[in-house]
Design an enzyme around this catalytic site. Structure first.
Site, PDB file in Angstrom:
ATOM      1  N   SER A  73      -8.698   4.858  -5.129  1.00  0.00           N
ATOM      2  CA  SER A  73      -7.649   4.068  -5.742  1.00  0.00           C
ATOM      3  C   SER A  73      -7.078   3.047  -4.772  1.00  0.00           C
ATOM      4  O   SER A  73      -6.276   2.210  -5.166  1.00  0.00           O
ATOM      5  CB  SER A  73      -6.552   5.011  -6.238  1.00  0.00           C
ATOM      6  OG  SER A  73      -6.156   5.880  -5.198  1.00  0.00           O
ATOM      7  N   GLU A  96     -23.948  26.933  -4.954  1.00  0.00           N
ATOM      8  CA  GLU A  96     -24.489  26.976  -3.594  1.00  0.00           C
ATOM      9  C   GLU A  96     -24.357  28.372  -3.003  1.00  0.00           C
ATOM     10  O   GLU A  96     -25.220  28.832  -2.258  1.00  0.00           O
ATOM     11  CB  GLU A  96     -23.781  25.954  -2.699  1.00  0.00           C
ATOM     12  CG  GLU A  96     -24.150  24.520  -3.052  1.00  0.00           C
ATOM     13  CD  GLU A  96     -23.770  23.543  -1.953  1.00  0.00           C
ATOM     14  OE1 GLU A  96     -23.229  23.966  -0.907  1.00  0.00           O
ATOM     15  OE2 GLU A  96     -24.023  22.343  -2.152  1.00  0.00           O
ATOM     16  N   GLN A 154     -33.348  12.821 -11.985  1.00  0.00           N
ATOM     17  CA  GLN A 154     -34.640  12.202 -11.704  1.00  0.00           C
ATOM     18  C   GLN A 154     -34.376  11.115 -10.688  1.00  0.00           C
ATOM     19  O   GLN A 154     -33.332  10.458 -10.750  1.00  0.00           O
ATOM     20  CB  GLN A 154     -35.201  11.621 -13.004  1.00  0.00           C
ATOM     21  CG  GLN A 154     -36.564  10.967 -12.907  1.00  0.00           C
ATOM     22  CD  GLN A 154     -36.490   9.479 -12.646  1.00  0.00           C
ATOM     23  OE1 GLN A 154     -35.498   8.827 -12.983  1.00  0.00           O
ATOM     24  NE2 GLN A 154     -37.503   8.950 -12.011  1.00  0.00           N
ATOM     25  N   HIS A 184      -8.507   7.406   3.452  1.00  0.00           N
ATOM     26  CA  HIS A 184      -7.865   8.667   3.099  1.00  0.00           C
ATOM     27  C   HIS A 184      -8.856   9.608   2.427  1.00  0.00           C
ATOM     28  O   HIS A 184      -9.883   9.169   1.908  1.00  0.00           O
ATOM     29  CB  HIS A 184      -6.681   8.423   2.149  1.00  0.00           C
ATOM     30  CG  HIS A 184      -7.083   7.888   0.809  1.00  0.00           C
ATOM     31  ND1 HIS A 184      -7.391   6.568   0.604  1.00  0.00           N
ATOM     32  CD2 HIS A 184      -7.256   8.489  -0.387  1.00  0.00           C
ATOM     33  CE1 HIS A 184      -7.714   6.376  -0.666  1.00  0.00           C
ATOM     34  NE2 HIS A 184      -7.646   7.533  -1.297  1.00  0.00           N
ATOM     35  N   CYS A 203       0.848  -1.205   0.000  1.00  0.00           N
ATOM     36  CA  CYS A 203       0.000   0.000   0.000  1.00  0.00           C
ATOM     37  C   CYS A 203       0.878   1.247   0.000  1.00  0.00           C
ATOM     38  O   CYS A 203       1.769   1.382   0.833  1.00  0.00           O
ATOM     39  CB  CYS A 203      -0.909  -0.018   1.227  1.00  0.00           C
ATOM     40  SG  CYS A 203      -1.747   1.550   1.500  1.00  0.00           S
ATOM     41  N   ASP A 257       1.190  13.296  -5.123  1.00  0.00           N
ATOM     42  CA  ASP A 257       2.289  13.089  -6.071  1.00  0.00           C
ATOM     43  C   ASP A 257       1.824  13.233  -7.520  1.00  0.00           C
ATOM     44  O   ASP A 257       2.652  13.352  -8.425  1.00  0.00           O
ATOM     45  CB  ASP A 257       2.896  11.685  -5.869  1.00  0.00           C
ATOM     46  CG  ASP A 257       3.468  11.516  -4.466  1.00  0.00           C
ATOM     47  OD1 ASP A 257       4.283  12.359  -4.055  1.00  0.00           O
ATOM     48  OD2 ASP A 257       3.078  10.551  -3.773  1.00  0.00           O
ATOM     49  N   LYS A 295     -26.895   0.576 -11.561  1.00  0.00           N
ATOM     50  CA  LYS A 295     -27.749   1.473 -12.328  1.00  0.00           C
ATOM     51  C   LYS A 295     -27.252   2.876 -12.054  1.00  0.00           C
ATOM     52  O   LYS A 295     -27.195   3.307 -10.919  1.00  0.00           O
ATOM     53  CB  LYS A 295     -29.208   1.304 -11.865  1.00  0.00           C
ATOM     54  CG  LYS A 295     -30.208   2.122 -12.637  1.00  0.00           C
ATOM     55  CD  LYS A 295     -30.535   1.528 -14.003  1.00  0.00           C
ATOM     56  CE  LYS A 295     -31.583   2.372 -14.735  1.00  0.00           C
ATOM     57  NZ  LYS A 295     -30.979   3.529 -15.400  1.00  0.00           N
ATOM     58  N   HIS A 336      -7.001   1.992   1.808  1.00  0.00           N
ATOM     59  CA  HIS A 336      -6.479   2.681   2.996  1.00  0.00           C
ATOM     60  C   HIS A 336      -7.292   3.960   3.225  1.00  0.00           C
ATOM     61  O   HIS A 336      -7.446   4.754   2.308  1.00  0.00           O
ATOM     62  CB  HIS A 336      -4.993   3.013   2.789  1.00  0.00           C
ATOM     63  CG  HIS A 336      -4.296   3.331   4.062  1.00  0.00           C
ATOM     64  ND1 HIS A 336      -3.280   2.543   4.586  1.00  0.00           N
ATOM     65  CD2 HIS A 336      -4.476   4.337   4.942  1.00  0.00           C
ATOM     66  CE1 HIS A 336      -2.875   3.074   5.726  1.00  0.00           C
ATOM     67  NE2 HIS A 336      -3.581   4.165   5.953  1.00  0.00           N
ATOM     68  N   GLN A 379      -8.943  13.566   0.066  1.00  0.00           N
ATOM     69  CA  GLN A 379      -8.152  14.503  -0.717  1.00  0.00           C
ATOM     70  C   GLN A 379      -8.547  15.923  -0.352  1.00  0.00           C
ATOM     71  O   GLN A 379      -9.674  16.182   0.066  1.00  0.00           O
ATOM     72  CB  GLN A 379      -8.381  14.285  -2.210  1.00  0.00           C
ATOM     73  CG  GLN A 379      -7.946  12.910  -2.697  1.00  0.00           C
ATOM     74  CD  GLN A 379      -7.896  12.862  -4.219  1.00  0.00           C
ATOM     75  OE1 GLN A 379      -7.399  13.781  -4.866  1.00  0.00           O
ATOM     76  NE2 GLN A 379      -8.411  11.793  -4.785  1.00  0.00           N
ATOM     77  N   CYS A 399       0.302   3.221   3.530  1.00  0.00           N
ATOM     78  CA  CYS A 399       0.644   2.666   4.844  1.00  0.00           C
ATOM     79  C   CYS A 399       1.960   3.277   5.365  1.00  0.00           C
ATOM     80  O   CYS A 399       2.832   3.660   4.576  1.00  0.00           O
ATOM     81  CB  CYS A 399       0.784   1.139   4.754  1.00  0.00           C
ATOM     82  SG  CYS A 399      -0.757   0.228   4.980  1.00  0.00           S
ATOM     83  N   TYR A 444     -32.012  10.231 -19.413  1.00  0.00           N
ATOM     84  CA  TYR A 444     -32.759  11.453 -19.110  1.00  0.00           C
ATOM     85  C   TYR A 444     -31.967  12.352 -18.167  1.00  0.00           C
ATOM     86  O   TYR A 444     -31.977  13.576 -18.304  1.00  0.00           O
ATOM     87  CB  TYR A 444     -34.112  11.092 -18.498  1.00  0.00           C
ATOM     88  CG  TYR A 444     -34.980  12.300 -18.261  1.00  0.00           C
ATOM     89  CD1 TYR A 444     -35.658  12.908 -19.316  1.00  0.00           C
ATOM     90  CD2 TYR A 444     -35.104  12.849 -16.984  1.00  0.00           C
ATOM     91  CE1 TYR A 444     -36.431  14.034 -19.111  1.00  0.00           C
ATOM     92  CE2 TYR A 444     -35.886  13.974 -16.769  1.00  0.00           C
ATOM     93  CZ  TYR A 444     -36.549  14.556 -17.829  1.00  0.00           C
ATOM     94  OH  TYR A 444     -37.308  15.673 -17.611  1.00  0.00           O
ATOM     95  N   GLU A 445     -31.251  11.730 -17.204  1.00  0.00           N
ATOM     96  CA  GLU A 445     -30.479  12.532 -16.242  1.00  0.00           C
ATOM     97  C   GLU A 445     -29.350  13.287 -16.940  1.00  0.00           C
ATOM     98  O   GLU A 445     -29.048  14.426 -16.594  1.00  0.00           O
ATOM     99  CB  GLU A 445     -29.896  11.651 -15.133  1.00  0.00           C
ATOM    100  CG  GLU A 445     -30.924  11.158 -14.124  1.00  0.00           C
ATOM    101  CD  GLU A 445     -31.492   9.795 -14.495  1.00  0.00           C
ATOM    102  OE1 GLU A 445     -31.257   9.319 -15.628  1.00  0.00           O
ATOM    103  OE2 GLU A 445     -32.186   9.209 -13.641  1.00  0.00           O
ATOM    104  N   ASN A 484     -13.387   9.735  -1.552  1.00  0.00           N
ATOM    105  CA  ASN A 484     -13.992   8.712  -2.408  1.00  0.00           C
ATOM    106  C   ASN A 484     -13.890   7.396  -1.659  1.00  0.00           C
ATOM    107  O   ASN A 484     -12.787   6.948  -1.351  1.00  0.00           O
ATOM    108  CB  ASN A 484     -13.239   8.584  -3.735  1.00  0.00           C
ATOM    109  CG  ASN A 484     -13.328   9.847  -4.562  1.00  0.00           C
ATOM    110  OD1 ASN A 484     -14.387  10.452  -4.669  1.00  0.00           O
ATOM    111  ND2 ASN A 484     -12.208  10.260  -5.145  1.00  0.00           N
ATOM    112  N   HIS A 530      -4.541   0.226   7.800  1.00  0.00           N
ATOM    113  CA  HIS A 530      -4.982   0.023   6.417  1.00  0.00           C
ATOM    114  C   HIS A 530      -6.421  -0.486   6.352  1.00  0.00           C
ATOM    115  O   HIS A 530      -7.127  -0.269   5.362  1.00  0.00           O
ATOM    116  CB  HIS A 530      -4.021  -0.992   5.771  1.00  0.00           C
ATOM    117  CG  HIS A 530      -4.249  -1.231   4.320  1.00  0.00           C
ATOM    118  ND1 HIS A 530      -3.783  -0.391   3.343  1.00  0.00           N
ATOM    119  CD2 HIS A 530      -4.914  -2.241   3.671  1.00  0.00           C
ATOM    120  CE1 HIS A 530      -4.134  -0.863   2.148  1.00  0.00           C
ATOM    121  NE2 HIS A 530      -4.807  -1.981   2.324  1.00  0.00           N
ATOM    122  N   GLY A 583     -14.075   5.246  -7.461  1.00  0.00           N
ATOM    123  CA  GLY A 583     -12.784   5.690  -7.956  1.00  0.00           C
ATOM    124  C   GLY A 583     -11.737   5.832  -6.874  1.00  0.00           C
ATOM    125  O   GLY A 583     -10.660   6.357  -7.140  1.00  0.00           O
TER     126      GLY A 583
END
Ligand code: H2U
Ligand code: ZN
Length: 333
Positions: A152, A173, A314, A157, A41, A67, A302, A155, A159, A44, A307-308, A144, A104, A150
């Site tokens: 990666s 907003e 929706q 974390h 990792c 990085d 899904k 562990h 961003q 770690c 449409y979205e 995430n 981890h 996504g």
């Protein structure tokens, strides 16, 4: 149709659509045996990162410059405007990674409130430090969670992206907060949270300091907002007892999510807060959004598509039914 006063956009709600059949893609729930330390990792303690640097033997949180940063501070100035058709400009910024813990195998759902409190302290310190840079006008902290979103690496974390320009969602907003205050004379989120707490149908968890609710205008099923009840503008203004309450609310929210489909629950979460452009921005009220991408279950893939993408958002599952399910699960924690 429901209106989102924060972004001043409309959303189409069609609960009868949950009846429709599904013959599309399904996937087994992602289950992994994750070790407490993974020698491969890049987050770690003590390990080498992909960029060549080596992590210290950190004991609680650990922050480093990404990085593979999307935004870098020494971007030379530059602009393009060709007949109003090809318009561009250079954007300096800073991207960092915040490791929550040396472990981890943990996640906010399984960390203690004291551990998550340290993460909130680190986020607040990043907001203050990066926000103080003369060219930085916005600091977004986001996480995430899960490979589907996504992330990666498992562990735990987050961003931090600090921009010279206020990003689209934050700008939208800000316009919503300003418009509401101009029309009603009070803060939109102060008024909204107390109104929802009085009714209760969209509330997942609340104490004296923090409320977790499914907003009336929720687009994603099980989308939630975590909102301090006091009118504070940024992470740096959270008092110690509010940091504890926020850590607890995040634990309850994520642990509840993990029980919705009996599987590790993917989401992106992040904080919206006062821009750091030197203006007071008293219209701003700190909050976090939790946005899970699953529209139906852990196994039915899904996404927001036709449409979205071409019309407008929706949703099938109403905010009220999602809140009822989350609240019942949160009560079992
Ligand atoms: P995500 O899991 O949300 O993608 O965040 C991980 C970030 O970590 C990602 O932006 C960075 C990636 O650029 N990273 C490093 O900075 N160093 C590494 O050695 C690997 C990943
Ligand atoms: Zn790790």
């Amino acid at each position: 149709m429901r209106f989102n006063p924060l972004t001043r956009t409309w959303l189409q709600v069609s609960p009868q659509r949950t009846q429709r059949p599904w013959q599309g893609e399904t996937a087994p729930p992602a289950r992994r045996d994750v070790p407490a330390y993974d020698p491969d990792c890049y987050l770690c303690p003590g390990n080498a990162r992909a960029g060549g640097a080596r992590n210290p033997h950190y004991a609680s949180t650990f922050v480093f410059d990404n990085d593979f940063a999307a935004l870098v501070p020494d971007t030379p100035p530059g602009a393009l405007d060709e007949s109003g058709l090809l318009i561009a400009r250079a954007e300096p910024g800073v991207c960092r990674v915040v490791c929550f813990t040396p472990r981890h195998d943990l996640s906010v759902a399984r960390m203690t409130t004291a551990q998550t409190r340290l993460v909130i302290n680190a986020w607040a310190a990043q907001y203050t430090e990066l926000g103080a840079l003369p060219f930085v006008r916005s600091v977004i902290v986001f996480e995430n969670n899960g490979p589907m979103m996504g992330a990666s690496n498992p562990h735990p974390h987050a961003q931090v992206w600090a921009n010279a320009t206020i990003p689209n969602e934050v700008a939208a907003e800000q316009a919503g907060l300003l418009a509401y205050r101009a029309e009603h004379g009070i803060c939109l989120l102060c008024a909204y949270v107390e109104r929802e707490l009085a009714e209760g149908t969209r509330v997942v968890h609340a104490d004296e300091r923090i409320a977790v609710l499914v907003p009336f205008w929720a687009t994603w099923p099980f989308e939630t907002m975590v909102v301090p009840r006091r009118h504070i503008r940024g992470l740096n203004e959270l008092e110690p007892d509010e940091r504890d309450a926020l850590a607890n609310a995040m634990r309850i929210t994520t642990a509840t999510y993990d029980r919705v489909f009996d599987a590790p629950f993917p989401y992106s979460m992040g904080f919206h807060q006062r821009p750091t452009d030197g203006e007071p921005h008293d219209e701003w009220h700190l909050h976090a959004h939790y946005l899970p991408p699953l529209l139906r279950s852990a196994t039915v893939r899904k996404y927001m598509v036709g449409y979205e993408l071409l019309g407008m958002p929706q949703r099938d599952i109403t905010a009220e039914s999602a809140a009822e399910r989350l609240r019942a699960l949160a009560a079992t924690l």
